[in-house]
Structures are given as structure tokens and as C-alpha cells.
Design a protein around this motif. Structure first.
Motif, PDB file in Angstrom:
ATOM      1  N   ASN A 117      49.350 -17.236   3.907  1.00  0.00           N
ATOM      2  CA  ASN A 117      47.974 -16.781   4.073  1.00  0.00           C
ATOM      3  C   ASN A 117      47.910 -15.372   4.649  1.00  0.00           C
ATOM      4  OD1 ASN A 117      45.851 -18.774   3.286  1.00  0.00           O
ATOM      5  ND2 ASN A 117      47.121 -20.128   4.517  1.00  0.00           N
ATOM      6  N   PHE A 118      48.873 -15.017   5.499  1.00  0.00           N
ATOM      7  CA  PHE A 118      48.924 -13.640   5.979  1.00  0.00           C
ATOM      8  C   PHE A 118      49.247 -12.700   4.819  1.00  0.00           C
ATOM      9  CE2 PHE A 118      50.819  -9.866   7.812  1.00  0.00           C
ATOM     10  CZ  PHE A 118      49.969  -9.590   8.867  1.00  0.00           C
ATOM     11  N   MET A 119      50.165 -13.107   3.957  1.00  0.00           N
ATOM     12  CA  MET A 119      50.487 -12.296   2.783  1.00  0.00           C
ATOM     13  C   MET A 119      49.254 -12.082   1.919  1.00  0.00           C
ATOM     14  SD  MET A 119      53.688 -11.470   2.882  1.00  0.00           S
ATOM     15  CE  MET A 119      55.033 -11.907   3.990  1.00  0.00           C
ATOM     16  N   GLN A 120      48.416 -13.112   1.826  1.00  0.00           N
ATOM     17  CA  GLN A 120      47.235 -13.014   0.972  1.00  0.00           C
ATOM     18  C   GLN A 120      46.178 -12.051   1.501  1.00  0.00           C
ATOM     19  OE1 GLN A 120      46.938 -17.004  -1.698  1.00  0.00           O
ATOM     20  NE2 GLN A 120      45.914 -17.118   0.258  1.00  0.00           N
ATOM     21  N   LEU A 121      46.330 -11.600   2.743  1.00  0.00           N
ATOM     22  CA  LEU A 121      45.407 -10.586   3.257  1.00  0.00           C
ATOM     23  C   LEU A 121      45.527  -9.281   2.484  1.00  0.00           C
ATOM     24  CD1 LEU A 121      45.669 -11.102   7.126  1.00  0.00           C
ATOM     25  CD2 LEU A 121      43.756 -11.693   5.634  1.00  0.00           C
ATOM     26  N   GLY A 122      46.635  -9.112   1.755  1.00  0.00           N
ATOM     27  CA  GLY A 122      46.760  -7.935   0.899  1.00  0.00           C
ATOM     28  C   GLY A 122      45.674  -7.869  -0.157  1.00  0.00           C
ATOM     29  N   ASN A 123      45.137  -9.030  -0.534  1.00  0.00           N
ATOM     30  CA  ASN A 123      44.074  -9.081  -1.542  1.00  0.00           C
ATOM     31  C   ASN A 123      42.774  -8.433  -1.040  1.00  0.00           C
ATOM     32  OD1 ASN A 123      41.814 -10.162  -3.117  1.00  0.00           O
ATOM     33  ND2 ASN A 123      43.321 -11.475  -4.103  1.00  0.00           N
ATOM     34  N   PRO A 124      42.182  -8.891   0.074  1.00  0.00           N
ATOM     35  CA  PRO A 124      40.934  -8.263   0.520  1.00  0.00           C
ATOM     36  C   PRO A 124      41.113  -6.822   1.004  1.00  0.00           C
ATOM     37  CG  PRO A 124      41.675  -9.860   2.145  1.00  0.00           C
ATOM     38  CD  PRO A 124      42.533 -10.043   0.930  1.00  0.00           C
ATOM     39  N   VAL A 125      42.283  -6.515   1.582  1.00  0.00           N
ATOM     40  CA  VAL A 125      42.518  -5.132   1.995  1.00  0.00           C
ATOM     41  C   VAL A 125      42.533  -4.218   0.775  1.00  0.00           C
ATOM     42  CG1 VAL A 125      44.172  -3.556   3.067  1.00  0.00           C
ATOM     43  CG2 VAL A 125      43.750  -5.784   4.089  1.00  0.00           C
ATOM     44  N   GLY A 126      43.205  -4.687  -0.285  1.00  0.00           N
ATOM     45  CA  GLY A 126      43.218  -3.923  -1.533  1.00  0.00           C
ATOM     46  C   GLY A 126      41.836  -3.819  -2.154  1.00  0.00           C
ATOM     47  N   ALA A 127      41.072  -4.911  -2.094  1.00  0.00           N
ATOM     48  CA  ALA A 127      39.712  -4.894  -2.644  1.00  0.00           C
ATOM     49  C   ALA A 127      38.831  -3.903  -1.887  1.00  0.00           C
ATOM     50  CB  ALA A 127      39.110  -6.294  -2.579  1.00  0.00           C
ATOM     51  N   LEU A 128      38.982  -3.863  -0.562  1.00  0.00           N
ATOM     52  CA  LEU A 128      38.186  -2.936   0.243  1.00  0.00           C
ATOM     53  C   LEU A 128      38.515  -1.489  -0.101  1.00  0.00           C
ATOM     54  CD1 LEU A 128      36.225  -2.351   2.589  1.00  0.00           C
ATOM     55  CD2 LEU A 128      38.196  -2.518   4.135  1.00  0.00           C
ATOM     56  N   LEU A 129      39.809  -1.173  -0.187  1.00  0.00           N
ATOM     57  CA  LEU A 129      40.220   0.208  -0.422  1.00  0.00           C
ATOM     58  C   LEU A 129      40.002   0.635  -1.873  1.00  0.00           C
ATOM     59  CD1 LEU A 129      43.573   0.312   1.622  1.00  0.00           C
ATOM     60  CD2 LEU A 129      41.335   1.208   2.291  1.00  0.00           C
ATOM     61  N   PHE A 130      40.482  -0.189  -2.802  1.00  0.00           N
ATOM     62  CA  PHE A 130      40.490   0.222  -4.208  1.00  0.00           C
ATOM     63  C   PHE A 130      39.208  -0.118  -4.942  1.00  0.00           C
ATOM     64  CE2 PHE A 130      45.157  -0.912  -3.512  1.00  0.00           C
ATOM     65  CZ  PHE A 130      45.461   0.359  -3.057  1.00  0.00           C
ATOM     66  N   SER A 131      38.543  -1.218  -4.538  1.00  0.00           N
ATOM     67  CA  SER A 131      37.310  -1.619  -5.215  1.00  0.00           C
ATOM     68  C   SER A 131      36.078  -1.086  -4.493  1.00  0.00           C
ATOM     69  CB  SER A 131      37.242  -3.148  -5.310  1.00  0.00           C
ATOM     70  OG  SER A 131      36.112  -3.568  -6.029  1.00  0.00           O
ATOM     71  N   GLY A 132      35.959  -1.401  -3.194  1.00  0.00           N
ATOM     72  CA  GLY A 132      34.770  -0.992  -2.449  1.00  0.00           C
ATOM     73  C   GLY A 132      34.659   0.504  -2.262  1.00  0.00           C
ATOM     74  N   MET A 133      35.758   1.130  -1.847  1.00  0.00           N
ATOM     75  CA  MET A 133      35.711   2.559  -1.526  1.00  0.00           C
ATOM     76  C   MET A 133      35.995   3.461  -2.722  1.00  0.00           C
ATOM     77  SD  MET A 133      37.560   2.724   2.202  1.00  0.00           S
ATOM     78  CE  MET A 133      36.883   1.832   3.618  1.00  0.00           C
ATOM     79  N   LEU A 134      36.772   2.969  -3.676  1.00  0.00           N
ATOM     80  CA  LEU A 134      37.161   3.822  -4.807  1.00  0.00           C
ATOM     81  C   LEU A 134      36.340   3.533  -6.063  1.00  0.00           C
ATOM     82  CD1 LEU A 134      39.180   5.918  -5.983  1.00  0.00           C
ATOM     83  CD2 LEU A 134      40.640   3.965  -6.610  1.00  0.00           C
ATOM     84  N   ALA A 135      36.503   2.330  -6.608  1.00  0.00           N
ATOM     85  CA  ALA A 135      35.872   2.017  -7.890  1.00  0.00           C
ATOM     86  C   ALA A 135      34.348   2.066  -7.813  1.00  0.00           C
ATOM     87  CB  ALA A 135      36.335   0.642  -8.372  1.00  0.00           C
ATOM     88  N   GLY A 136      33.764   1.445  -6.777  1.00  0.00           N
ATOM     89  CA  GLY A 136      32.306   1.438  -6.650  1.00  0.00           C
ATOM     90  C   GLY A 136      31.735   2.827  -6.468  1.00  0.00           C
ATOM     91  N   GLN A 173      25.688  -0.701  -7.797  1.00  0.00           N
ATOM     92  CA  GLN A 173      27.028  -1.167  -8.103  1.00  0.00           C
ATOM     93  C   GLN A 173      27.910  -1.176  -6.851  1.00  0.00           C
ATOM     94  OE1 GLN A 173      28.191  -2.587 -10.742  1.00  0.00           O
ATOM     95  NE2 GLN A 173      30.273  -2.787  -9.928  1.00  0.00           N
ATOM     96  N   GLN A 174      27.736  -0.179  -5.978  1.00  0.00           N
ATOM     97  CA  GLN A 174      28.556  -0.146  -4.772  1.00  0.00           C
ATOM     98  C   GLN A 174      28.193  -1.299  -3.826  1.00  0.00           C
ATOM     99  OE1 GLN A 174      28.755   3.653  -2.809  1.00  0.00           O
ATOM    100  NE2 GLN A 174      30.668   3.122  -1.786  1.00  0.00           N
ATOM    101  N   GLN A 175      26.919  -1.635  -3.738  1.00  0.00           N
ATOM    102  CA  GLN A 175      26.516  -2.792  -2.924  1.00  0.00           C
ATOM    103  C   GLN A 175      27.114  -4.079  -3.477  1.00  0.00           C
ATOM    104  OE1 GLN A 175      22.178  -2.036  -3.085  1.00  0.00           O
ATOM    105  NE2 GLN A 175      22.193  -2.153  -0.838  1.00  0.00           N
ATOM    106  N   LEU A 176      27.083  -4.204  -4.815  1.00  0.00           N
ATOM    107  CA  LEU A 176      27.661  -5.388  -5.443  1.00  0.00           C
ATOM    108  C   LEU A 176      29.172  -5.431  -5.233  1.00  0.00           C
ATOM    109  CD1 LEU A 176      27.042  -7.872  -7.240  1.00  0.00           C
ATOM    110  CD2 LEU A 176      27.625  -6.452  -9.215  1.00  0.00           C
ATOM    111  N   THR A 177      29.809  -4.260  -5.296  1.00  0.00           N
ATOM    112  CA  THR A 177      31.249  -4.192  -5.081  1.00  0.00           C
ATOM    113  C   THR A 177      31.626  -4.600  -3.668  1.00  0.00           C
ATOM    114  OG1 THR A 177      31.434  -2.408  -6.705  1.00  0.00           O
ATOM    115  CG2 THR A 177      33.276  -2.697  -5.201  1.00  0.00           C
TER     116      THR A 177
END
Length: 556
Positions: free
Chosen positions: A470-489, A46-50
Motif C-alpha cells: 500500500n505504501f508502494m501504491q502511493l506512487g499512483n496518487p502522487v503521480g496523478a497530482l503531479l502529471f495529471s492535476g498540475m500538468l495535463a489539466g 477541466q482542471q477542477q475535474l482533473t
């Protein structure tokens, strides 16, 4: 300088083409459609998929280069880069998931997914920047509509997947590899800069209302037919009929330029004069009142000295000092990043969207942990409500900003309060709450995206708007990395290991994740309130007369 198309009809032809390109640009939202097959076929944890989900978000939201390109190249060049990215990126994923090529390294799949999802940034930036410049007096409405159609793409592709391909992940990936390039290559000529209207036009408002209505009907149709397909055994004839009706809805914006051709409206003198002006896409529009007031208040001596000073500047005797832009005028990127409002807007977007995308990336696993096997209905529900949020965010904020100059970020604050309650609802895992929580989250998620686009263009101008949003939208992958990749997975895999397997079952799989996300959105609510208070005077200036007033820009 790009060629600018004159006339009232070309912007609407371009908007109709932008709807289809927008649907193609939403391919990155379809990760849940093939993530489960990717995990099972290649044996990922699951973490690899995340982490692959983070790659998807990173590619989707890395749009600085497309934003810069929009200032130097015509839209078709930007679209062409998106076409190439989609073909090669999704082509590699298709080769892996069909086992056509065996043992592709994990890092290669990660890079391929970044490239594939990055096509969304190129395609989406081209249509949004071009159309906001073509309709500068209806920014909230245009942003809400186009981002709404992009959000609907997940439901559109889900419809195609279940109606035609019976949910085949490899088939939908092949559509992304070949279908998206074909659509964009056919339509790229029509997405082009046009001369915008200088005066508010009632017919333009009517046309946007028509488009909002048909897009809403499309969203309801997609949700209803997806539920029917999952509940009933529909035959091929009915399924293909549903697809044909969907295509008609997607073609409905073309009715506007057709109507304008068959029943041309009469132009008054003011409109004719305005449409004949040569307009550069980056040139500021001056307000007549500012210049007339300045001239009326100047004496002859002051005028003479001012003229003498300008002559001295021209001869090099005096060095002119460039005035820094004020909020509402055209900023360069370097001028904007030193402003507190710029980072407050980024932070509020990061907390709201970064937390929301964590749930989106793990939606299939959240449903599976609670005993829901069919995730297509859940995905369609999120897509439908995401669309409603984007459409409503543009329309509602546009109404209130014209009514009493309410800053658009006020609605960001309201949605983040709702998101706190939504995450607590997810964490409770009570019976019947999964669909309610997903609907609320999708609505709030979509509304914040529409608000961010309009707000960034109003605070920092349209000249470099593609770079800003588009710079504002960088909040999306940064959030995904911190909250999804490092936390949820990590939490999911830990709970699965405690259960003695690789699949986690039960509310504990994501409960701690949802509690953390609720705290994150609580912080986002506070920052949204601060930003709203700070930019209130800007909106009172921009919408003093009940309609948008383009400010006098500094000389860039």
C-alpha cells in the motif's frame, strides 16, 4: 491472534468470494464512467475535474491504514470499513450529480470522492493480503489473478451501465452506494485466513490454470459484448442474457471447492503432517536444510557453549542483539524504508503507474479532443488490456522466476520501454493509433501492478506485506497530482482558453503532456534496470531449486 481455518477447501471458497469483493474493490477505476456528467452537471472546468480525479487516485491508493489493520484485525473488520466508505462517499457524489442536494461545496465533493475511492483500498487490501497468506507458494499467480479481477471491474460496471442503465451516471453511482455494500456484507465471512500448504501441489496449479482460463474468457466476453452494444441496437432480453452470462463467469471459481467436495483428493503422509501444524499468519517458515546443516557442522563443544550462551541470555546475563533481516526475510516498515531497493521499487512504480493513471483519468477528454464521442468502448479496451497485463504479469513472471530466477522487475523495465513508445504514439495523434496506444498502455499498466505486489512480498516478506504494497501504491496518487492535476489539466485548460472556450479540440490539447510522460518512463526504465541488477542474487537464493523457498527469518 486470528482464528485460522484448517483444510484444503476453505482457501478456495475464500478465493471465490475474493473475486466478487475484488470486482467491488475496482470501483475507483470507474471514474471515467461518471466524470463527464460530473463536469457538465456541476459546471466544472477541466482542471477542477482533473483535481477530482486526483482525489479518486488518492483515496484508491491510500492504504497504509488497511495494511496495518490486516495485522491486527480479521479480514471482515477491514472489509466493513470499506463498506462504510463506499456507502457514504458515493452517496454524497450521487446526491450532487442528481441535484438532490444543490450547491454542495467543491471541497466537500473532493473529500467525498477520497472517502469513496478509499473503499477500494480497504476492500482490495483485505482480499489480497488474506489470499497471498493463504497461497504463499503461488504469490505471482494469486496477485495477478486478484488484481486482474479488480481491473476487470471497470468493464463489469461498464457492462452493467450500458446493458441495464443505458449509460446513466447517476444509476451506476447508486450501484456503488448500495450494491457494493450488499455484496461485501454477504461475502465478508468467507474471506478469512486459512492454513496454507507447505508443499507444492500439482492440483493447486491446475486450479489456478482453470481460474486464469475462465477469467480470460470473461475479459473477452466483456469486451465483445460492450462493442456489440455500442454497434447494434440490442433489446432488453439480449442485454439481460449477457448480464446473466457474466454472472456465471464470475461464479466459476466456486467450481473448485465444489469439485473438491464431490471428488476429494487423497492426502499423502507428508501433506497430512503439514496440514496438521498450527500456523500463525506471521510466523516464518524455516527451511529444513538450514537447520540440519548447522547441526551437522557443529561439534559437541560448540553445542555446549551455544546452549550455555542461550541459558545466560535467558537469565539476563547477556543481552541478545537482534540481527537485521536480509532481503527475502520479514522486514518491519522501519527496517525496509532505509533500504535502497525499497525506494528503487517505489520510484519505478511511481514513474510507470503515475504516468499511466494520468492517461486513465483524462481518457474521455483525450478521446473527445481527437473527435471520438463514444468513450465506453475505449474504457472497456483499457480495462481488458489492464486485466491481461495483470494476469500475464503474474503468470509470465512466475514462469521465468522459476525457470532461471529472473527478477520480476525485469518485466517492469520491458513495459516501461513500451510505454515510452506508447506515449509517443499518443502524441503523434495519427489516425487509428488511439485504440492501439490505449491497448498497449492498459497492458503495461496492469503488468507493473502485478509485478510490484509480488516483488514487495518477496523482498520484504509477508509479515507486513499489507503496509509495504500500500505504501508502494502511493506512487499512483502522487503521480496523478503531479502529471495529471498540475500538468495535463493546466495544459488542457490553457489550450482551451487559446481556442476561446472551455473545451479543447485537437492534438495540441495533450501533446506536450504525452512527451513529458515519455521522458518520465525513460527515467523509470533506467531505475528498473538498476533494481533488477541489485536484486538478482536475492531471486537466485529464493528460487534456487526452481520453486519458491521460504527463507529463514530473523527473529522479530
Amino acid at each position: 491472534m486470528q482464528n485460522v481455518k484448517a483444510g484444503t477447501r476453505p482457501p478456495w471458497v475464500g478465493f471465490a468470494a475474493a473475486v466478487w469483493v475484488g470486482i467491488a474493490a475496482g470501483n475507483s477505476y470507474c471514474f471515467p464512467l461518471y466524470s463527464h456528467s460530473l463536469k457538465s452537471a456541476l459546471g466544472f472546468s477541466q482542471q477542477q475535474l482533473t483535481v477530482l480525479g486526483v482525489a479518486n487516485d488518492l483515496g484508491e491508493n491510500t492504504g497504509i491504514l488497511p495494511g496495518i489493520a490486516c495485522n491486527y484485525f480479521p479480514p471482515w473488520v477491514v472489509l466493513l470499513v470499506g463498506v462504510v466508505s463506499s456507502f457514504f462517499g458515493y452517496g454524497v457524489i450521487w446526491l450532487a450529480i442528481t441535484q438532490t442536494v444543490h450547491n454542495l461545496p467543491y471541497w466537500l465533493l473532493w473529500v467525498a470522492l477520497v472517502i469513496a475511492a478509499n473503499s477500494s483500498a480497504w476492500l482490495g487490501t483485505a482480499v489480497i493480503v488474506t489470499n497471498l497468506r493463504n497461497f504463499p507458494l503461488s504469490r505471482g499467480t494469486v496477485a495477478g489473478l486478484l488484481k486482474g479481477y479488480i481491473a476487470l471491474s471497470a468493464a463489469v460496471f461498464t457492462e452493467v451501465s450500458i446493458m441495464i442503465f443505458n449509460g446513466s451516471a447517476s444509476a451506476i453511482l447508486l450501484v456503488f452506494t448500495l450494491g457494493i455494500p450488499v455484496i461485501c456484507l454477504v461475502l465478508m465471512y468467507y474471506v478469512r485466513p486459512c492454513k496454507p500448504a507447505f508443499q507444492p501441489d500439482q492440483s493447486e496449479n491446475a486450479h489456478f490454470m482453470f481460474t486464469q482460463g475462465t477469467s480470460l474468457l470473461l475479459a473477452i466476453f466483456l469486451l465483445t459484448t460492450t462493442i456489440l452494444k455500442n454497434s447494434l441496437n440490442l433489446n432488453k432480453t439480449v442485454s439481460y442474457t449477457f448480464i446473466a452470462i457474466m454472472v456465471v463467469f464470475l461464479l466459476s471459481p466456486l467450481a473448485i471447492p465444489i469439485k473438491m467436495t464431490l471428488f476429494p483428493a487423497r492426502k499423502n503422509a507428508a501433506q497430512s503432517f503439514g496440514s496438521s501444524e498450527n500456523l500463525d499468519k506471521t510466523a516464518p517458515l524455516l527451511t529444513p536444510s538450514s537447520s540440519s546443516t548447522t547441526l551437522a557442522s557443529s561439534s559437541e563443544d560448540d553445542d555446549a557453549s551455544y546452549v550455555n550462551m542461550l541459558l545466560a541470555v535467558g537469565e539476563g546475563a547477556i543481552k541478545s542483539k537482534k540481527r537485521r533481516p536480509r532481503r527475502g526475510e520479514d522486514f518491519s516498515f522501519r527496517e525496509a524504508v532505509v533500504k535502497a531497493d525499497f525506494w528503487l521499487l517505489w520510484a519505478t512504480y511511481f514513474f510507470g503507474i503515475g504516468s499511466g493513471v494520468t492517461v486513465l483519468n483524462n481518457l474521455a477528454q483525450v478521446a473527445g479532443s481527437l473527435g471520438f464521442e463514444d468513450t465506453s468502448t475505449l474504457m472497456s479496451l483499457f480495462s481488458f488490456c489492464n486485466f491481461l497485463g495483470r494476469l500475464g504479469g503474474g503468470a509470465i513472471s512466475e514462469y521465468f522466476v522459476r525457470l532461471n530466477a529472473t527478477p520480476r522487475t525485469f518485466w517492469t523495465m520491458i513495459t516501461q520501454i513500451i510505454m515510452v513508445l506508447t506515449y509517443l504514439l499518443y502524441a503523434s495523434a495519427l489516425d487509428g493509433t488511439l485504440y492501439v496506444a490505449t491497448a498497449l498502455l492498459g497492458t503495461c499498466y496492469g503488468l507493473q501492478i502485478a509485478i510490484m505486489i509480488s516483488t514487495s512480498s518477496e523482498l520484504f516478506g509477508l509479515k507486513n506485506f499489507g503496509i509495504f504494497f500500500n505504501f508502494m501504491q502511493l506512487g499512483n496518487p502522487v503521480g496523478a497530482l503531479l502529471f495529471s492535476g498540475m500538468l495535463a489539466g493546466y495544459i488542457y485548460d490553457t489550450e482551451a482558453a487559446n481556442q476561446g472556450g472551455t473545451t479543447c479540440v485537437g492534438p495540441a490539447c495533450f501533446r506536450l503532456t504525452f512527451l513529458v510522460l515519455a521522458c518520465v518512463c525513460g527515467l523509470g526504465t533506467i531505475l528498473s534496470l538498476i533494481l533488477t541488477i541489485r536484486i538478482r542474487p536475492v531471486y537466485q537464493m529464493l528460487y534456487a531449486g526452481g520453486s519458491f523457498r521460504l527463507p529463514q527469518s530473523s527473529c522479530h
